[in-house]
Design an enzyme around this catalytic site. Sequence first.
Site, mmCIF file in Angstrom:
data_model
loop_
_atom_site.group_PDB
_atom_site.id
_atom_site.type_symbol
_atom_site.label_atom_id
_atom_site.label_comp_id
_atom_site.label_asym_id
_atom_site.label_seq_id
_atom_site.Cartn_x
_atom_site.Cartn_y
_atom_site.Cartn_z
ATOM 1 N N SER A 87 0.912 -1.039 -0.065
ATOM 2 C CA SER A 87 0.076 0.087 0.048
ATOM 3 C C SER A 87 0.984 1.242 0.009
ATOM 4 O O SER A 87 1.978 1.263 0.395
ATOM 5 C CB SER A 87 -0.997 0.033 1.310
ATOM 6 O OG SER A 87 -0.407 0.349 2.270
ATOM 7 N N ASP A 88 0.347 2.339 -0.274
ATOM 8 C CA ASP A 88 1.087 3.768 -0.174
ATOM 9 C C ASP A 88 0.986 4.100 1.247
ATOM 10 O O ASP A 88 -0.037 3.469 2.054
ATOM 11 C CB ASP A 88 0.245 4.816 -1.065
ATOM 12 C CG ASP A 88 1.473 5.705 -1.440
ATOM 13 O OD1 ASP A 88 2.441 6.041 -0.485
ATOM 14 O OD2 ASP A 88 1.450 6.368 -2.553
ATOM 15 N N TRP A 89 1.528 5.146 1.649
ATOM 16 C CA TRP A 89 1.469 5.396 3.150
ATOM 17 C C TRP A 89 -0.157 5.604 3.743
ATOM 18 O O TRP A 89 -0.554 6.460 3.278
ATOM 19 C CB TRP A 89 2.137 6.695 3.169
ATOM 20 C CG TRP A 89 2.446 7.188 4.602
ATOM 21 C CD1 TRP A 89 1.433 7.698 5.470
ATOM 22 C CD2 TRP A 89 3.703 7.569 5.349
ATOM 23 N NE1 TRP A 89 1.843 7.984 6.654
ATOM 24 C CE2 TRP A 89 2.952 7.786 6.683
ATOM 25 C CE3 TRP A 89 5.043 7.242 5.068
ATOM 26 C CZ2 TRP A 89 4.375 8.194 7.531
ATOM 27 C CZ3 TRP A 89 5.941 7.476 6.038
ATOM 28 C CH2 TRP A 89 5.563 8.111 7.287
#
Length: 714
Positions: A266-268
């Site tokens: 996932s992104d942040w």
Amino acid sequence: MDNQHLSALLEQMTLEEKIAQMLQLVVSYFVGSEEDGRITGPMESLGITEETVNQVGSILGLGGAAKVIQVQQTHLKNDRLGIPMIFMADIIHGYKTIFPIPLAIGCSWDQELAEQSAAIAAKESAVSGLHVTFAPMVDLVRDARWGRVMESTGEDPYLNSLFARAFVRGFQGEDLTNDVSRVAACVKHFAAYGAGEGGREYNTVDLSERQLREYYLPAYKAALDEGCELVMTSFNTVHGSPATGNRALMRDLLRTEWGFDGVLISDWGAVIELIAHGVAEDEAEAAYLAVQAGVDIEMMTSCYVKHLPELVRKGKINESLIDEAVLRILNLKNNLGLFENPFRGADPEAEREIVYCDEHRAVSRELASNSCVLPLQPEQRIALIGPFAHSKDILGPWSWMGAEEDITPLDTAIQAIIPPANMLIAEGSDIDTITEKQWQEAIEIARKSDVIVLALGESSHMSGEGGSRADIALPEAQLQLITHLRTLDKPMVAILFNGRPLDLHGVHDQVDAVLEAWFPGSEGACAITDILYGEVNPSGRLSMSFPYAVGQVPVYYNHYNTGRPKKESEPDNRYASKYLDIPNEPLFPFGYGLSYTEFKYGEMMLSEEVITSDCSLQITTTITNTGKREGEEVVQLYIRDISGEVVRPMKELKSFSKVLLQPGESKKVSFTVTEEQLRYHHSDLSYSSDAGEFAVFIGSNSRDVVERRFRLLK
């Protein structure tokens, strides 16, 4: 370690240990002090325990060989099974040696230099202890308001795909396991992150399946075909579902259709953001949706470690999903050789010799020179004025390890090659403020000079992530500076430092020359000086259109026609698809750029006027350097399907060739077009070509072309 040993390791792990492998934390959770590397940090904010941190699978944002070795040693002591962590970071356009921003690299149209820049970034990263870079970003972008256009290579799916492959080759090399000077690449952001409404960061994306497949997916697929090890999810929605919880996108398309079996991260914070999107009621549902979609690693939120164990025990999630994800993570660690060498390429002594070495800086300088785009021919005698005259803010966003104290500013670079008395310097204005004292000082020195060179642009904080702008003109203070200096009626050259295509009204119509330098990186000032004084003949060509006005945005060359297209023969026709107050066309189109010399195109010749799927079309033209300088032309080939099953673009880039010519020299340039290049996604999403007429164009950019026709028989 073979698959049997990896499976055996997985069997030894408890459920909690498995899920901890699926968590990524930033360095503050691990490094309490440089002396002992104790685990400290804001664990309470994520609701996790020290035991969980001891078992975490990867770490974000730590660089430096000695620190990485220290943290890895501490982790191996604390982890029950001694499973090494993966160290990841955003190495977007260089580690310590900073290259031009990716949008500028796209303007080089040079895949070999792009690959070399990625290989250097990998070498510096690897010797500093890193294993994975969150690059390349291959999002196709058409809206200059979006701050992250600087991270992309532009608006064209074909060109973006070529650069995607080049970056992956550069980062990963041919043998990631044994070549410790390389790092694993993570292509991002899957998918269509660059199509956010209004050019606004993190915003909604609503595309048809055809648009998605035709324009936005090809560059991701190209990166994966090149062997990219990881994929990062995007923040946006795709077909109404946030990407991080989008099973159709991640499981059905990425995993099943494309066969990707690498790590999906996932992104942040993107997992917990499923709640804000409105598709998850709470953290437990967010964890459920993400793991069902196939997300292996959750970055910087703790939905997985807090809720997956209970979801498994209650039978809502099958533990086999957890096993699949963890096995992919372990396999990545194995591909990196971390089980045999958990410290991999980290070497403090070699780090001092390799990082930011002269050899790497020389490549940065060459790439910066090739990335600059010149709409007009500049003068060479200068008086330097503007907020970037002495600024070291030329590295751009995402230059994580780049240090401004290492940077040579533009005035210093120029003074190194000319007598000091030949140049006067004034700030003129700040980025977005101007005082009477500043512009009066600028006028005073400008009066004493023959030529004014303006160093203008955006600060690095005005683009990049979170850097969306509704008004993409230069700040008013700098436009006022230009207006004041214009009253002197002296030749003016503008050098632009920026992370996006700008609305250049008040600049291009007031000055005599414009050099688009972007954020050019560590050696940018020296590269610009090379161009200003004629040591380098610029060959950059735009990989993203510059709008005539922000009201056109999104503006891009490969647009569709309409039922009522604007016609040059009917300029006063109100009932055509046009603006009343501005042209339809961009100020500077895709592929545009000039040189210190000129090139003449000969007649375009086609080997056939009719082709089939069994034969190809040979297209040739002759390019002549009609000027007095050696120069490199980027010869561009475009095609249009005149009548398709669905509407087709007015032009599509299909090939290009960079041709170096001496003064007076001519060279024949040849292209091959096959039936495969004429295929596209039809209304039923099938991928094929149509029989019928096609236009083929050759020229120096997407606007200035010559045209011929041919037919495809099937």
